[in-house]
Design a protein around this motif. Structure first.
Motif, mmCIF file in Angstrom:
data_model
loop_
_atom_site.group_PDB
_atom_site.id
_atom_site.type_symbol
_atom_site.label_atom_id
_atom_site.label_comp_id
_atom_site.label_asym_id
_atom_site.label_seq_id
_atom_site.Cartn_x
_atom_site.Cartn_y
_atom_site.Cartn_z
ATOM 1 N N ARG A 1 38.677 122.837 -41.094
ATOM 2 C CA ARG A 1 37.597 124.061 -41.140
ATOM 3 C C ARG A 1 38.326 125.208 -41.203
ATOM 4 N NH1 ARG A 1 32.726 121.650 -39.546
ATOM 5 N NH2 ARG A 1 32.942 119.715 -38.444
ATOM 6 N N PRO B 1 38.168 129.569 -41.199
ATOM 7 C CA PRO B 1 37.289 130.497 -40.585
ATOM 8 C C PRO B 1 36.298 131.043 -41.776
ATOM 9 C CG PRO B 1 39.547 131.117 -40.585
ATOM 10 C CD PRO B 1 39.620 130.012 -41.007
ATOM 11 N N GLU B 2 35.263 131.901 -41.226
ATOM 12 C CA GLU B 2 34.393 132.391 -42.074
ATOM 13 C C GLU B 2 35.060 133.552 -42.994
ATOM 14 O OE1 GLU B 2 31.190 131.782 -42.977
ATOM 15 O OE2 GLU B 2 31.353 130.195 -41.781
ATOM 16 N N ALA C 1 38.137 134.039 -43.785
ATOM 17 C CA ALA C 1 39.143 133.349 -44.905
ATOM 18 C C ALA C 1 38.634 133.221 -46.062
ATOM 19 C CB ALA C 1 39.769 132.304 -44.385
ATOM 20 N N GLU C 2 37.495 133.662 -46.428
ATOM 21 C CA GLU C 2 36.792 133.800 -47.787
ATOM 22 C C GLU C 2 37.767 133.816 -48.926
ATOM 23 O OE1 GLU C 2 33.791 131.978 -48.785
ATOM 24 O OE2 GLU C 2 33.053 133.327 -47.086
ATOM 25 N N THR D 1 40.214 114.976 -44.119
ATOM 26 C CA THR D 1 40.626 116.287 -44.357
ATOM 27 C C THR D 1 41.156 116.904 -42.846
ATOM 28 O OG1 THR D 1 38.556 117.643 -44.086
ATOM 29 C CG2 THR D 1 38.810 116.844 -46.077
ATOM 30 N N VAL E 1 31.282 121.752 -45.285
ATOM 31 C CA VAL E 1 32.295 121.544 -44.190
ATOM 32 C C VAL E 1 33.606 122.300 -45.022
ATOM 33 C CG1 VAL E 1 33.587 120.157 -42.816
ATOM 34 C CG2 VAL E 1 31.185 119.735 -43.171
ATOM 35 N N THR E 2 34.208 121.714 -45.968
ATOM 36 C CA THR E 2 35.429 122.063 -46.577
ATOM 37 C C THR E 2 35.359 123.286 -47.015
ATOM 38 O OG1 THR E 2 35.169 121.270 -48.605
ATOM 39 C CG2 THR E 2 36.128 119.616 -47.000
ATOM 40 N N ARG E 3 34.365 123.909 -47.746
ATOM 41 C CA ARG E 3 34.141 125.282 -48.120
ATOM 42 C C ARG E 3 34.924 125.284 -49.483
ATOM 43 N NH1 ARG E 3 35.458 129.417 -44.360
ATOM 44 N NH2 ARG E 3 34.544 130.928 -45.743
#
Lengths: 341, 341
Positions: free
Chosen positions: A332, A334-335, A337-338, B147, B209-211
């Motif tokens: 996961r 963080p948000e 780290a787009e 992951t 989840v993994t983005r």
């Protein structure tokens, strides 16, 4: 999302790896407590200068280093050695993530401390979480997840075969590598050779979730003697010397094996034709036979488990959270780290 | 622990399996809605008489059948076909667990319905959860969990190779098994041959989840033609006939493959030397290569995923919960099943 600012406590191999990865993911490093006193944290991590000093103890931290959302503790294995560090971080309003092995399920070794830490965390409205590759994933969470498609479990066996070659001298010493069998036995007697820390914790996690009954636990701990020369970056292990430790735990109920954990750890197992891997065998309905080859690496795996847990902290209820309570384990980021791969 | 009384909606192979296992674990079966109208539910499940009737629709349920904590819906695959059933159960104060494939991540196919169901569940103070072996575990939750020890993910590939031999005639028809290639193509055109339902859902779960970024999704769907005779309990598939379907999905970003899902489903793959299994390959740091051989069986696996989810329902926040929100997937037996293996 408030979990962006992190204080590091401990800058050994794992703590440094965590710091590097947090920096890479866009976290702010508030400061660090370690023995590299006076250095810039960025220099210690090998990244750009961070204008954050490494100090010897929490009392010496600058005011802005105390404004951290999370304290990552990578200083020791035992509850007794991290307990005060955790309490200090909670008193200063921080969540705590630690790779101290016993903290993956502290009630297994120290029920009193587990209760005290849970109360302190609730009072502070913060989360305390212990995680890592093992305990914390390979020999507990992953086998637990592998039971999800099962109606019945008759027994569960987990085997983790790893290669200690890349590890440092303190790990080699902990396993008595390079010693004679007599020296090894002396080391076990005087407590300098301890083998794997985490079986009690993994067993407790597996039992807590699967509710497999256990009335007897037998632990074995025997040296692995090199039959051919083993080679590693730290030099060879000669024939007849200790190349590692075969550590195992068997949990029985009425004489029947319910859970077996096997963890032979040694230098250069390939020299004797032994392949590394994580192996899970569930006997039941259905049977599940799972293999990860080679094994999930220990160092980077622990760094990842810690770093990947941070984005979930604000979603968990305050208190002591054991590895099984962290929700779905996953990588996961963080948000903020787009765009990060 | 209030989740003890369960209403079954749907008594096909999966619904019946769920009912049997719930009975075995000590749950109370409140009643059932299915086409075996008028029979005692215990007779349909092959257990002792339960004094609970199977009825044709919810309006015919006896008063005490409505006093259920959970409604298990195993009637159909699509959101459109279970949506009204779910709303009815919520209006009657029940949690819902369903193995409808699209419900593992309903926003992937029906964002409007996902929102409506979430609102209805919150209003009712109950949980709606979609789960199953695939989607719901083998090609999404398990790779997501794999992951957790990763710092970087460069790509993720999941391959599930299974054997359709044990499945019933409706599954055979859905894959066009035994048809000529021309008949198969006609079946695809007229929508009777649909292959696997769940790729969109698995992809959405993995991405959420993994983005991992995705800007292009390519789905392939080709018949597997028998090159040697295939044999199964439902008779042989001759050389040249359709033995199954190779269904795959590739999710790319800037032309690069980020996620690949491969799911060849066929009768008797062993006849052509093809081994079954669940295979996960993560390219990244570290690399993770995971194999489960043979594959986690589909039928019993879905029954287990549904039944094992029930003890967690009361611990989740009210609303629509997708597979990744069910907490740590695990075999979970209820408190009242003390002593159960």
């Amino acid at each position: 999302m408030s979990c962006r600012r992190v204080l590091l406590w401990g800058l050994g191999a794992i703590g440094t790896g965590i710091g590097e990865e947090l920096h890479r993911r866009g976290y702010e490093l508030a400061g660090a407590i370690s023995h590299q006193v006076g250095e810039d944290l960025g220099d210690v991590l090998g990244v750009r200068r961070l204008e954050a000093r490494v100090v010897a103890g929490p009392g010496e931290l600058a005011e802005d280093a105390l404004r951290a959302d999370v304290c990552v503790i990578a200083t020791a294995s035992r509850v007794a050695d991290v307990e005060q560090q955790i309490l200090w971080a909670l008193e200063n309003g921080m969540h705590v993530v630690t790779c101290a092995e016993e903290m993956s399920y502290p009630a297994a070794s120290r029920p009193d401390a587990a209760e005290l830490l849970d109360e302190a965390a609730r009072r502070a409205g913060r989360v305390v979480l212990g995680t890592g590759i093992n305990p914390g994933f390979a020999m507990d969470l992953l086998p637990i997840v592998a039971t999800a498609p099962c109606l019945e479990i008759h027994s569960l066996a987990v085997r983790r075969v790893n290669d200690l070659s890349p590890f440092g001298p303190s790990v080699w010493a902990m396993f008595g590598i390079g010693l004679s069998q007599a020296q090894f036995e002396e080391g076990v007697r005087n407590g300098t050779i301890v083998g794997h820390t985490g079986f009690r914790e993994s067993l407790a996690l597996i039992q807590r979730v699967t509710r497999l009954a256990v009335d007897e636990v037998v632990e074995e701990f025997v040296p692995i003697i090199a039959r051919v020369e083993r080679r590693g970056p730290r030099g060879p292990v000669a024939v007849g010397q200790v190349a590692g430790v075969a550590h195992s735990l068997e949990a029985r109920w009425r004489g029947r094996v319910q859970i077996r954990l096997d963890h032979p750890q040694q230098v250069d197992p390939g020299a004797e034709g032994i392949g590394t891997g994580d192996f899970i065998e569930i006997r039941g309905r259905p049977e599940i036979s799972l293999r990860i080859e080679p094994e999930i690496p220990g160092g980077v795996g622990t760094v990842a488990m810690v770093v990947n847990a941070i984005p979930s902290l604000d979603t968990l209820d305050a208190g002591l959270v054991t590895a099984d309570g962290m929700g779905l384990p996953a990588r996961r980021i963080p948000e903020f780290a787009e765009g990060y791969a």
